[in-house]
Design an enzyme around this catalytic site. Structure first.
Site, PDB file in Angstrom:
ATOM      1  N   GLU A   1       0.885  -1.186   0.000  1.00  0.00           N
ATOM      2  CA  GLU A   1       0.000   0.000   0.000  1.00  0.00           C
ATOM      3  C   GLU A   1       0.917   1.229   0.000  1.00  0.00           C
ATOM      4  OE1 GLU A   1      -2.524   0.359   3.445  1.00  0.00           O
ATOM      5  OE2 GLU A   1      -3.732   1.963   2.567  1.00  0.00           O
TER       6      GLU A   1
ATOM      7  N   HIS B   1      -4.744  -4.334  -0.698  1.00  0.00           N
ATOM      8  CA  HIS B   1      -4.295  -3.279  -1.622  1.00  0.00           C
ATOM      9  C   HIS B   1      -3.393  -3.814  -2.741  1.00  0.00           C
ATOM     10  CE1 HIS B   1      -6.120  -0.033   0.645  1.00  0.00           C
ATOM     11  NE2 HIS B   1      -5.686  -0.639   1.735  1.00  0.00           N
TER      12      HIS B   1
HETATM   13 ZN   LIG Z   1      -6.994  -1.675   5.270  1.00  0.00          ZN
END
Ligand SMILES: [Zn+2]
Length: 479
Positions: A327, A351
């Protein structure tokens, strides 16, 4: 065939091959589904905001705070809202129910107090004598003299602002504010009677968005009440199950919820070892509810997965992993958490924003069928991606990678359910020729990659299929 015809044929072949690689392209729609598919494709081609000439009006391009209401007014959003979306697989429990609900239904109760502690606003329930002694102010009293108090309170609990790009100039600044939102409500929601209603609302907001099952990332809240009750971690899990049972009595086809324990990335090695032992004990007591673990918090800060690899390898036979990884928009450091997530056989990756810059890892993710939990609005609000048409998930969708659409922390940015994230993904990240197939595939992926066991998955698929058939019938009638 003339040279010109041959050229056009080659050109069409390339596009056809790419079309056949996109996520969901291998699904075969029945006659009724094709009617809705055509309708959706027409909506995409007729909408003037979905063309280059009007790109300044293209809704998902704007910041979510500026376009949320525009989305709600569109026919495509209305279809997505009603579409059975399957399961919600990546939501942090403390950001799962809307802030408006918290303000209207929890902060208006007796004995709610607020206080600024080290520049951080906090809320909690207290007995009046304790509150006065420690300098907390009563929300009830405050509201008598300040009619704007609730809008001020909303600002303390959410990231929503008029000019997000000016208010949050950097990733660090937005993450600092973001983490403060959890701190503000942590003790308010830990008041056991409030938590029971809060949690019921979390499930309700899923259900109202046509989602039949959820997985929440959390840690057990330190429950308290004002009658001197003493609570242990297992009371948190008992309450989760009790509220779920009550919710199912009121909503017969809701499948349920699973819990993913989320350590803070800042945890020390010593604490992690101890807390892993506690988690394994809880897992024995609640084997079905607790499915695995993750680490949460700003990925640029705290520990990497590599720092904990020895401890994690030791528990991986007993607990599944659902790691946030990649992320980040950095290349060559934080994104390397993806290597560990893949090597440690994380069931899904939260992510995976940086995955598309790691070709070797991309191959492994594809071969090992690791789903990517894609959270587009989170990525925009937390400043990883501004225009979703440039989101790095797009090359993965184009190659048919297993992607599930998730919402991360919807309450913090004023979303509920998954429809907003579906809307952004569908319009900004799939080609214009994509209609119902990719939407159906997103729903099927969410069921397939959930942490439900085999039998529960069969049941969940049955519930979803029935809802899907009903949805198609209702939509066809209205077209
Ligand atoms: Zn999260």
């Amino acid at each position: 065939m003339s040279k010109a015809e041959e050229y056009v044929s080659d050109r069409n072949n390339i596009l056809k091959k790419e079309e056949n690689m996109f996520l969901g392209s291998s699904l075969i729609l029945n006659e009724r589904e094709r009617v809705l598919d055509n309708h959706i494709l027409n909506l995409r081609s007729d909408d003037p905001t979905l063309s280059y000439q009007n790109s300044h009006d293209f809704i998902p391009k704007k910041h979510f705070f500026e376009c949320r209401m525009n989305m709600v007014d569109t026919e495509i959003f209305n279809i997505l809202r009603r579409l059975p979306k399957g399961h919600s697989l990546h939501t942090h429990l403390l950001a799962a129910a809307s802030i408006d609900f918290i303000i209207a239904n929890i902060t208006y109760r007796d004995n709610v107090y607020g206080k600024l502690i080290n520049d951080q606003f906090k809320l909690r329930f207290l007995k009046p004598d304790e509150a006065t002694k420690d300098g907390w102010f009563s929300l009830e009293e405050k509201r008598k003299n300040d009619t704007n108090f609730d809008s001020w309170l909303k600002q303390q609990l959410s990231l929503i602002v008029q000019c997000p790009r000016e208010s949050y100039p950097s990733l660090e600044s937005v993450w600092e504010k973001f983490e403060g939102k959890f701190s503000a409500i942590y003790h308010l929601i830990s008041y056991k009677p409030a938590f029971e209603d809060y949690y019921y609302q979390c499930l309700k907001e899923l259900y109202e968005d046509n989602i039949m099952y959820g997985e929440f990332r959390a840690t057990p809240l330190p429950f308290y009440d004002l009658d001197g009750g003493v609570y242990k971690a297992e009371d948190f899990f008992h309450t989760i199950l009790e509220v779920e049972e009550k919710f199912k009595e009121d909503h017969y086809d809701f499948i349920g919820v699973r819990y993913i324990h989320s350590f803070n990335r800042g945890i020390s090695l010593e604490d992690l070892r101890k807390e892993l032992e506690d988690l394994l004990t809880m897992k024995e007591k609640f084997p079905k509810l607790i499915v695995g673990l993750d680490f949460e918090g700003f990925e640029e800060h705290g520990h990497t997965l590599l720092d904990f690899h020895e401890e994690l390898i030791n528990v991986r036979e007993k607990l599944d992993f659902f790691f946030h990884a990649g992320e980040t928009n950095w290349f060559g450091h934080t994104d390397c958490n993806l290597v560990d997530a893949v090597l440690m056989k994380s069931k899904r990756i939260g992510h995976g924003f940086a995955l598309s810059r790691h070709p070797q890892l991309m191959n492994l993710v594809f071969e090992n069928n690791i789903a990517i939990e894609h959270c587009p609005i989170s990525n925009q609000v937390l400043l990883l991606n501004d225009d979703p048409r440039n989101h790095p998930i797009i090359p993965l969708l184009s190659k048919g990678f297993p992607v599930v659409i998730c919402n991360d922390d919807p309450a913090v940015w004023g979303a509920t359910g998954l429809s907003y994230d579906w809307y952004v993904t569908f319009l900004a990240m799939t080609p214009k020729k994509c209609g119902l197939k990719v939407l159906k595939q997103f729903a099927l992926n969410s069921i397939r990659f959930s942490a439900l066991d085999k039998d529960d998955k069969v049941k969940a698929m049955d519930v979803w299929s029935r809802r899907w058939v009903k949805f198609i019938s209702e939509m066809i009638e209205e077209i």
